[in-house]
Design an enzyme around this catalytic site. Structure first.
Site, PDB file in Angstrom:
ATOM      1  N   CYS A 198      42.093 157.744 -11.560  1.00 16.98           N
ATOM      2  CA  CYS A 198      43.322 158.365 -12.114  1.00 16.98           C
ATOM      3  C   CYS A 198      43.823 157.620 -13.340  1.00 16.98           C
ATOM      4  CB  CYS A 198      44.428 158.459 -11.071  1.00 16.98           C
ATOM      5  SG  CYS A 198      44.021 159.501  -9.684  1.00 16.98           S
ATOM      6  N   GLN A 219      50.782 149.151  -7.055  1.00 12.97           N
ATOM      7  CA  GLN A 219      49.737 148.156  -6.798  1.00 12.97           C
ATOM      8  C   GLN A 219      50.281 146.736  -6.705  1.00 12.97           C
ATOM      9  OE1 GLN A 219      46.719 148.867  -5.941  1.00 12.97           O
ATOM     10  NE2 GLN A 219      46.703 151.035  -6.474  1.00 12.97           N
ATOM     11  N   ASP A 232      56.378 150.949 -12.105  1.00 14.81           N
ATOM     12  CA  ASP A 232      55.503 151.537 -11.092  1.00 14.81           C
ATOM     13  C   ASP A 232      54.885 150.370 -10.322  1.00 14.81           C
ATOM     14  OD1 ASP A 232      53.247 152.349  -9.717  1.00 14.81           O
ATOM     15  OD2 ASP A 232      52.407 153.535 -11.365  1.00 14.81           O
ATOM     16  N   LYS A 279      50.059 152.016   0.603  1.00 11.18           N
ATOM     17  CA  LYS A 279      49.345 150.898  -0.034  1.00 11.18           C
ATOM     18  C   LYS A 279      49.830 149.545   0.483  1.00 11.18           C
ATOM     19  CE  LYS A 279      48.467 153.589  -4.098  1.00 11.18           C
ATOM     20  NZ  LYS A 279      47.119 154.030  -4.459  1.00 11.18           N
ATOM     21  N   HIS A 313      48.440 154.759 -14.501  1.00 10.27           N
ATOM     22  CA  HIS A 313      47.900 155.764 -13.567  1.00 10.27           C
ATOM     23  C   HIS A 313      48.385 157.143 -14.046  1.00 10.27           C
ATOM     24  CE1 HIS A 313      47.682 157.916  -9.670  1.00 10.27           C
ATOM     25  NE2 HIS A 313      46.822 156.989  -9.307  1.00 10.27           N
TER      26      HIS A 313
END
Ligand code: PMP
Length: 410
Positions: free
Chosen positions: A365, A204, A201, A227, A124
């Site tokens: 993104c 997600q 990261d 999220k 991202h």
């Protein structure tokens, strides 16, 4: 844990009761942001209604109650990712801020010109641009692990690109565009063997997979509240305590000091050192409620449901005339991306919206990833725990209509 049942889950989310174009709203954009269950909305309202006050400094009852709830949320976040200690949980605005914090406070002071930061081709922008800023500021160099046609990272390439100049590996746990579940555990092992710290990261991954930072042995792990069915403007950076203790503050201000004088200021211990100013108090409490909500289910059962749903979506969507899936990862979570032969992804998203179906079109993104597939944009359908097979069926019906419409034009 409650038995997992999509119908009753959906009833927990007020916005999903809405009707669009006289049809039940079909929300397939949770990768951008997930909807909120009543429990999260209530927790935030309850904070403002019953006990809201600023945290940490107050001696009065409300401040003490509010501090207790705020810190309870920190403990819930700690449990959520199985961190060893609540002091390793820093509340931030979201994944973006978490990554920028690591870039500024951890990495920047350690970089010499020519040092390298290793990321992958499917990151991202928020796991690309902060490192590019360090290239400009510190003369560091960004190295990028390529992906194969399936949209996967190959470990051989990772090994090839790690060297004695690599000062950080920063990799997404799950791709927001393709849904690829990356082999983060193997990557961490490889990096650790070479003494390289790793930031994961988890934006997600956190909504879909059980996270265990101790098992993973990552040095830093970031995720966003919005999220995981929590509020916006709140997220978590987990950092190993020994690293946090060595790091400089990210921002200066109130609540992050032990003592301030014009002769010199002493900083607070982590996590306070990295939480300057009044935090997003109600947001953190809402995030705690979101974690409670997720924990009320058997998370493995949720993951299995979502995985089966995506498999079903891949199978059905691939059969529609003119549709090409982008990326075919062996392990997938959360999202699928595709393009159609006639219409631009934006047209597809608009035509689906007319049928009450929310998907996302664009570069998500991840422009470098789009470039590697030679497309400017994709349509992305992403799922949450409230999506069922009938949502995918409706999507397939919608895409079928669009496909026929464009076949007639050509
Ligand atoms: N990384 C990934 C993989 C993401 O999907 C996102 C959100 N789209 C981010 C980072 C940034 O998260 P936020 O916008 O919540 O800071």
């Amino acid at each position: 844990a409650k038995a997992f049942d999509v119908e009753s889950v959906r009833a927990d989310f007020p916005v999903l009761q809405r009707r669009l174009q006289d049809k039940r709203l079909i929300y397939l954009d949770s990768a951008a942001s997930a909807q909120k269950p009543q429990a999260v909305i209530d927790a935030e309202m309850d904070c403002y209604r019953r006990y809201y006050a600023n945290v940490h400094r107050g001696l009065h009852t409300l401040s003490q109650e509010c501090t207790r709830e705020f810190e309870a949320a920190r403990s819930k976040a700690k449990e959520f990712i199985n961190a060893p200690d609540s002091r390793e949980i820093i509340f931030v605005r979201g994944t973006t801020e978490a990554i920028n914090l690591v870039a500024s406070s951890f990495l920047a002071p350690r970089l010499e010109p020519g040092d390298e930061i290793l990321i992958t081709h499917l990151e991202h922008h928020s796991n690309i641009v902060p490192w590019q800023l360090l290239e400009q500021r510190c003369g560091a160099k960004l190295r990028v692990v390529p992906i194969n046609d399936q949209g996967e990272i190959e470990l051989d390439s990772v090994a090839e690109l790690m060297n004695e100049r690599t000062k950080l590996v920063s990799v997404s746990h799950v791709s927001n565009t393709l849904g690829t579940v990356n082999p983060v555990s193997d990557i961490v092992t490889m990096a650790k063997g070479r003494g390289i710290p790793v930031l994961v990261d988890g934006a997600q991954a956190a909504p879909h997979l059980p996270i265990d930072v101790q098992q993973l042995e990552a040095d830093f792990y970031a995720f966003s509240g919005h999220k995981v069915y929590g509020p916006t403007g709140i997220g978590v950076l987990y950092g190993r305590y020994d690293l946090l203790a060595q790091m400089q503050p990210y921002q200066g201000g109130g609540d992050m000091i032990k003592r301030v004088s014009f002769g010199g200021t002493e900083f607070a211990e982590p996590p306070a050192r990295f939480e300057a100013g009044t935090p997003n108090i109600a947001g953190a409490i809402g995030l705690g409620a979101a974690i409670d909500y997720l924990n009320s289910f058997d998370r493995r059962q949720v993951a299995e449901h979502e995985e089966a749903l995506l498999e079903y979506a891949v199978e059905r969507i691939a059969q529609i005339e003119g549709v090409s899936l982008i990326g075919k990862p062996d392990k997938r979570a959360g999202a699928i991306s595709f393009v159609m032969a006639g219409p631009h992804p934006n047209d597809v998203a608009m035509l689906l919206d007319e049928q009450g179906i929310a998907v996302r079109a664009g570069h998500h993104c991840t422009q470098p990833l789009m470039e590697s597939y030679g497309v400017p944009a994709t349509v992305r359908a992403s799922v949450g725990l409230y999506n069922g097979y009938e949502d995918i069926d409706q999507l397939v019906v919608g895409l079928g209509k669009i496909s026929r419409m464009f076949a007639n034009i050509q």
